[in-house]
Motif scaffolding. Structure first.
Motif, short mmCIF file in Angstrom:
data_model
loop_
_atom_site.label_atom_id
_atom_site.label_comp_id
_atom_site.label_asym_id
_atom_site.label_seq_id
_atom_site.Cartn_x
_atom_site.Cartn_y
_atom_site.Cartn_z
N GLU A 122 18.04 58.81 13.62
CA GLU A 122 18.79 59.12 12.41
C GLU A 122 18.64 60.59 12.05
O GLU A 122 19.62 61.27 11.72
N TYR A 123 17.42 61.08 12.12
CA TYR A 123 17.15 62.48 11.80
C TYR A 123 17.86 63.41 12.77
O TYR A 123 18.50 64.40 12.37
N LEU A 124 17.79 63.11 14.06
CA LEU A 124 18.42 63.97 15.06
C LEU A 124 19.94 63.90 14.97
O LEU A 124 20.63 64.90 15.22
N ASN A 125 20.48 62.75 14.60
CA ASN A 125 21.92 62.66 14.34
C ASN A 125 22.31 63.55 13.17
O ASN A 125 23.37 64.19 13.18
N ALA B 124 22.35 67.06 14.40
CA ALA B 124 23.55 67.25 15.23
C ALA B 124 24.78 67.47 14.35
O ALA B 124 25.64 68.31 14.65
N GLU B 125 24.85 66.73 13.26
CA GLU B 125 25.98 66.87 12.34
C GLU B 125 25.99 68.26 11.70
O GLU B 125 27.04 68.89 11.54
N LEU B 126 24.81 68.75 11.34
CA LEU B 126 24.71 70.09 10.76
C LEU B 126 25.21 71.16 11.73
O LEU B 126 25.85 72.14 11.33
N PRO C 29 28.50 66.80 18.99
CA PRO C 29 28.74 65.37 19.18
C PRO C 29 27.43 64.59 19.25
O PRO C 29 26.48 65.01 19.91
N LYS C 30 27.37 63.48 18.55
CA LYS C 30 26.13 62.72 18.47
C LYS C 30 25.70 62.13 19.82
O LYS C 30 24.55 61.72 19.99
N GLU C 31 26.65 62.10 20.77
CA GLU C 31 26.28 61.62 22.11
C GLU C 31 25.20 62.51 22.74
O GLU C 31 24.43 62.07 23.60
N LYS C 32 25.16 63.78 22.33
CA LYS C 32 24.19 64.71 22.87
C LYS C 32 22.76 64.36 22.44
O LYS C 32 21.79 64.75 23.09
N GLN D 209 14.83 68.92 17.67
CA GLN D 209 15.78 69.50 16.71
C GLN D 209 16.01 70.98 16.99
O GLN D 209 17.09 71.50 16.72
N ALA D 210 15.00 71.64 17.55
CA ALA D 210 15.12 73.08 17.81
C ALA D 210 16.00 73.39 19.02
O ALA D 210 16.59 74.47 19.09
N ILE D 211 16.11 72.44 19.96
CA ILE D 211 16.88 72.71 21.18
C ILE D 211 18.19 71.92 21.22
O ILE D 211 18.97 72.08 22.15
N LEU D 212 18.44 71.11 20.20
CA LEU D 212 19.60 70.22 20.21
C LEU D 212 20.92 70.98 20.38
O LEU D 212 21.83 70.51 21.06
#
Length: 233
Positions: free
Chosen positions: A94-97, A100-102, A106-109, A142-145
């Motif tokens: 949930e946090y990483l999604n 990703a939104e920020l 794409p949330k698939e990543k 989160q830093a490399i997303l």
């Protein structure tokens, strides 16, 4: 990718945290940023990522002045602060999604990053339930997303047990094959294991900027070299 720091000065009241710092960093380097507590390491990193304002001097990233092109530059930088400010009441995925939104990714990543940092078994857990080692992995995720060109890590293995340290180092080493990494650490073994270059800062001044082997020089270990360089005469 090139990062140019030119005559960067930062003060807090009467204290000079950075004193006319000049650094040039090219692509695909893993740099160990060394210094005693209060030397200016975190101030330097926070200024590069835009968390602190530039008072004097200039920072160029890919030729762009970061104060004039904040949004475009920040999209190219990933940052893991020392305190790893996660939303600990959220689930991992949930946090990483959310991250990703920020970044408008794409949330698939997210699933790819979760696999890359090896937290797949933990992705449905609440972050506060994770060990510190797994929380650090979430912080790195989160830093490399957003696939930054420059990754800045402030004490990424602080407080971890030996096995967790090795696991995090392996992740950083893999990232360093494709990205530029600036790594702040007090662990000389970490520098030996990961870095090709050392930047030593003390009282806001760059004392040394050289290859790890040159920094070690005539001393038997990096610990001896660090102690010699930072001990007041």
């Amino acid at each position: 990718m090139a990062l140019e720091i030119i005559n960067l000065t930062k003060t807090f009241g009467a204290q000079t945290a950075l004193n006319a710092v000049n650094i040039s960093i090219k692509k695909n380097e893993i740099i160990g940023l060394l210094g005693r507590n209060g030397a200016g390491k975190s101030t330097l990193m926070k200024t590069i990522v835009g968390a602190l304002n530039i008072e004097e001097g200039q920072i160029l990233f890919d030729g762009e002045d970061i104060t004039l092109n904040e949004t475009s530059v920040k999209k190219k930088i990933g940052f893991l602060p020392e305190d790893n400010p996660l939303y600990k009441d959220m689930y991992v995925k949930e946090y990483l999604n959310f991250v990703a939104e920020l970044h408008q990714i794409p949330k698939e990543k997210v699933d790819i990053i979760i696999e890359n940092v090896e937290i797949t078994p933990e992705k449905s857990k609440i972050i506060s339930q994770l060990s510190k080692g797994y929380q650090q992995r979430v912080g790195i995720a989160q830093a490399i997303l957003h696939k930054p060109d420059l990754l800045i890590l402030d004490e990424p293995t602080n407080g971890l047990d030996p096995n967790q340290i090795i696991e995090i180092r392996n992740i950083i080493k893999e990232i360093g094959k494709e990205k530029t990494v600036i790594l702040s650490t007090h662990l000389m073994q970490e520098v030996e294991a990961l870095c090709t270059r050392v930047i030593l800062i003390d009282n806001g001044n760059i004392l040394q900027d050289c290859a790890v082997e040159e920094f070690r020089g005539k001393f038997g270990s990096l610990e001896e070299a660090f102690k010699k360089a930072t001990t007041k005469k």
